[in-house]
Design a protein around this motif. Structure first.
Motif, PDB file in Angstrom:
ATOM      1  N   UNK A 197       0.857  -1.078   0.108  1.00  0.00           N
ATOM      2  CA  UNK A 197       0.053   0.194  -0.052  1.00  0.00           C
ATOM      3  C   UNK A 197       0.748   1.274   0.000  1.00  0.00           C
ATOM      4  N   UNK A 198       1.921   1.268   0.728  1.00  0.00           N
ATOM      5  CA  UNK A 198       2.741   2.480   0.917  1.00  0.00           C
ATOM      6  C   UNK A 198       3.567   2.574  -0.425  1.00  0.00           C
ATOM      7  N   UNK A 199       3.899   1.295  -1.007  1.00  0.00           N
ATOM      8  CA  UNK A 199       4.383   1.354  -2.401  1.00  0.00           C
ATOM      9  C   UNK A 199       3.612   2.161  -3.599  1.00  0.00           C
ATOM     10  N   UNK A 200       2.372   1.745  -3.494  1.00  0.00           N
ATOM     11  CA  UNK A 200       1.541   2.177  -4.686  1.00  0.00           C
ATOM     12  C   UNK A 200       1.334   3.691  -4.413  1.00  0.00           C
ATOM     13  N   UNK A 201       1.042   4.083  -3.151  1.00  0.00           N
ATOM     14  CA  UNK A 201       0.952   5.528  -2.740  1.00  0.00           C
ATOM     15  C   UNK A 201       2.034   6.291  -3.155  1.00  0.00           C
ATOM     16  N   UNK A 202       3.277   5.867  -2.827  1.00  0.00           N
ATOM     17  CA  UNK A 202       4.655   6.467  -2.934  1.00  0.00           C
ATOM     18  C   UNK A 202       4.574   6.800  -4.453  1.00  0.00           C
TER      19      UNK A 202
ATOM     20  N   UNK B 281       2.238   6.776  -6.929  1.00  0.00           N
ATOM     21  CA  UNK B 281       1.317   7.437  -7.431  1.00  0.00           C
ATOM     22  C   UNK B 281       1.830   8.988  -7.362  1.00  0.00           C
ATOM     23  N   UNK B 282       2.251   9.453  -6.111  1.00  0.00           N
ATOM     24  CA  UNK B 282       2.677  10.702  -5.873  1.00  0.00           C
ATOM     25  C   UNK B 282       3.957  11.235  -6.485  1.00  0.00           C
ATOM     26  N   UNK B 283       4.746  10.354  -6.741  1.00  0.00           N
ATOM     27  CA  UNK B 283       5.823  10.564  -7.683  1.00  0.00           C
ATOM     28  C   UNK B 283       5.561  10.935  -9.055  1.00  0.00           C
TER      29      UNK B 283
ATOM     30  N   UNK C 134      -4.407   4.755  -6.911  1.00  0.00           N
ATOM     31  CA  UNK C 134      -3.786   6.020  -6.089  1.00  0.00           C
ATOM     32  C   UNK C 134      -3.761   7.105  -6.732  1.00  0.00           C
ATOM     33  N   UNK C 135      -3.625   7.229  -8.088  1.00  0.00           N
ATOM     34  CA  UNK C 135      -3.256   8.576  -8.940  1.00  0.00           C
ATOM     35  C   UNK C 135      -4.676   9.230  -9.071  1.00  0.00           C
ATOM     36  N   UNK C 136      -5.735   8.063  -9.490  1.00  0.00           N
ATOM     37  CA  UNK C 136      -7.077   8.637  -9.844  1.00  0.00           C
ATOM     38  C   UNK C 136      -7.728   9.543  -8.488  1.00  0.00           C
ATOM     39  N   UNK C 137      -7.339   8.792  -7.569  1.00  0.00           N
ATOM     40  CA  UNK C 137      -7.816   9.037  -6.017  1.00  0.00           C
ATOM     41  C   UNK C 137      -7.331  10.334  -5.401  1.00  0.00           C
ATOM     42  N   UNK C 138      -6.102  10.828  -6.102  1.00  0.00           N
ATOM     43  CA  UNK C 138      -5.379  11.925  -5.383  1.00  0.00           C
ATOM     44  C   UNK C 138      -6.003  13.184  -5.854  1.00  0.00           C
ATOM     45  N   UNK C 139      -5.920  14.109  -4.920  1.00  0.00           N
ATOM     46  CA  UNK C 139      -6.329  15.353  -5.178  1.00  0.00           C
ATOM     47  C   UNK C 139      -5.520  16.256  -6.177  1.00  0.00           C
ATOM     48  N   UNK C 140      -4.277  15.685  -5.966  1.00  0.00           N
ATOM     49  CA  UNK C 140      -3.109  16.448  -6.852  1.00  0.00           C
ATOM     50  C   UNK C 140      -3.398  16.212  -8.338  1.00  0.00           C
ATOM     51  N   UNK C 141      -4.003  15.149  -8.676  1.00  0.00           N
ATOM     52  CA  UNK C 141      -4.158  14.850 -10.216  1.00  0.00           C
ATOM     53  C   UNK C 141      -4.890  15.925 -10.865  1.00  0.00           C
ATOM     54  N   UNK C 142      -5.739  16.555 -10.061  1.00  0.00           N
ATOM     55  CA  UNK C 142      -6.447  17.677 -10.919  1.00  0.00           C
ATOM     56  C   UNK C 142      -5.689  18.627 -11.333  1.00  0.00           C
ATOM     57  N   UNK C 143      -4.466  18.688 -10.845  1.00  0.00           N
ATOM     58  CA  UNK C 143      -3.503  19.935 -11.467  1.00  0.00           C
ATOM     59  C   UNK C 143      -2.903  19.521 -12.827  1.00  0.00           C
TER      60      UNK C 143
END
Length: 256
Positions: free
Chosen positions: A14-19, A21-23, A54-63
């Motif tokens: 889970x931590x791997x997928x999240x990291x 996605x953020x990167x 994780x990408x789709x669920x991140x608020x940062x993807x709206x940028x």
């Protein structure tokens, strides 16, 4: 231009997928700041889908201006369109169904129900890649190529001790008698993958540790295909602790 290989270890999946996605979001913003369009090659499997989710669920993807991003696949199972085992369907469920991405920016392989044969499907994807080629390059240069790694060290549908990993005169191959089901598949070739600016391997689980260790120790690409793949600028292995069990400590990035 640098060409680095780095191993970034995260405690669990889970931590791997999240990291990752953020990167990915951060790097994609950086890429689009310097060029008009980005081309991304996706992978399948549980980790590939987890990262996309994780990408789709991140608020940062709206940028991100998703109209400027094109998506491709490194390989595909020769199954009917919409089959849950297809890489593109997994991506649609986890990612495309949740974001405003135009169909013309999504480039899947043909399905087995498309009314064409496997070789024709390989030719069709070859033509689709060529539409986005530049200069003498008959395919888009992927800004980021995601790849999983099998326990046997295969990447995309290029398997150990099979001729696919050696093909250099085509961009797409038809794969038959795959050691991993289903037996028929479509795959990009090694030169296309190696033309990528960045290759990001994402793998988790103790069953991947041996292949990763062998690849980083200099095994041949015929024995361990992942050993023959690297990005032009950078190659990063995003792994969980279990998959990193046989990675030399010196190759693990500081802080990971």
């Amino acid at each position: 231009m640098t060409n680095e290989r780095r191993v970034l270890v995260h405690p669990e999946k889970a931590a791997l997928a999240s990291a990752v996605a953020a990167r990915f979001i951060t790097k994609l913003l950086d890429i689009l700041d310097g060029q008009e369009v980005a081309h991304i090659a996706l992978t399948g499997g549980s980790m590939g889908a987890a990262v996309l989710g994780e990408v789709a669920g991140s608020s940062a993807q709206a940028s991100i201006d998703w109209s400027r991003v094109h998506f491709w696949w490194g390989d595909e199972r020769w199954l009917p369109e919409g089959d849950a085992e297809r890489n593109d369907q997994q991506a649609r469920d986890a990612f495309f169904a949740r974001l405003p991405i135009a169909e013309e920016n999504i480039h899947p392989f043909a399905g087995s129900d498309a009314g064409i044969g496997l070789d024709e499907a390989a030719a069709a994807y070859t033509s689709e890649l060529a539409r986005f080629g530049t200069g003498d390059v008959e395919h888009p240069v992927f800004d980021i190529t995601f790849l999983g790694v099998g326990p046997d060290g295969h990447i995309a549908s290029l398997f150990p001790h099979r001729p696919g990993i050696e093909v250099e005169d085509r961009t797409v191959i038809a794969v038959r008698n795959s050691p991993k089901p289903p037996p028929e598949r479509l795959s990009l070739t090694r030169p296309v993958l190696n033309a990528s600016e960045r290759v990001w391997f994402v793998l988790a689980g103790a069953d991947k540790a041996s292949a990763l260790g062998l690849a980083l120790a200099g095994a041949s690409r015929d024995e361990v295909p992942v050993a023959g793949i690297k990005g032009r600028r950078r190659t990063v292995f995003f792994v969980d602790a279990a998959a990193a069990a046989e990675v030399p400590e010196a190759l693990i990035a500081p802080g990971y």
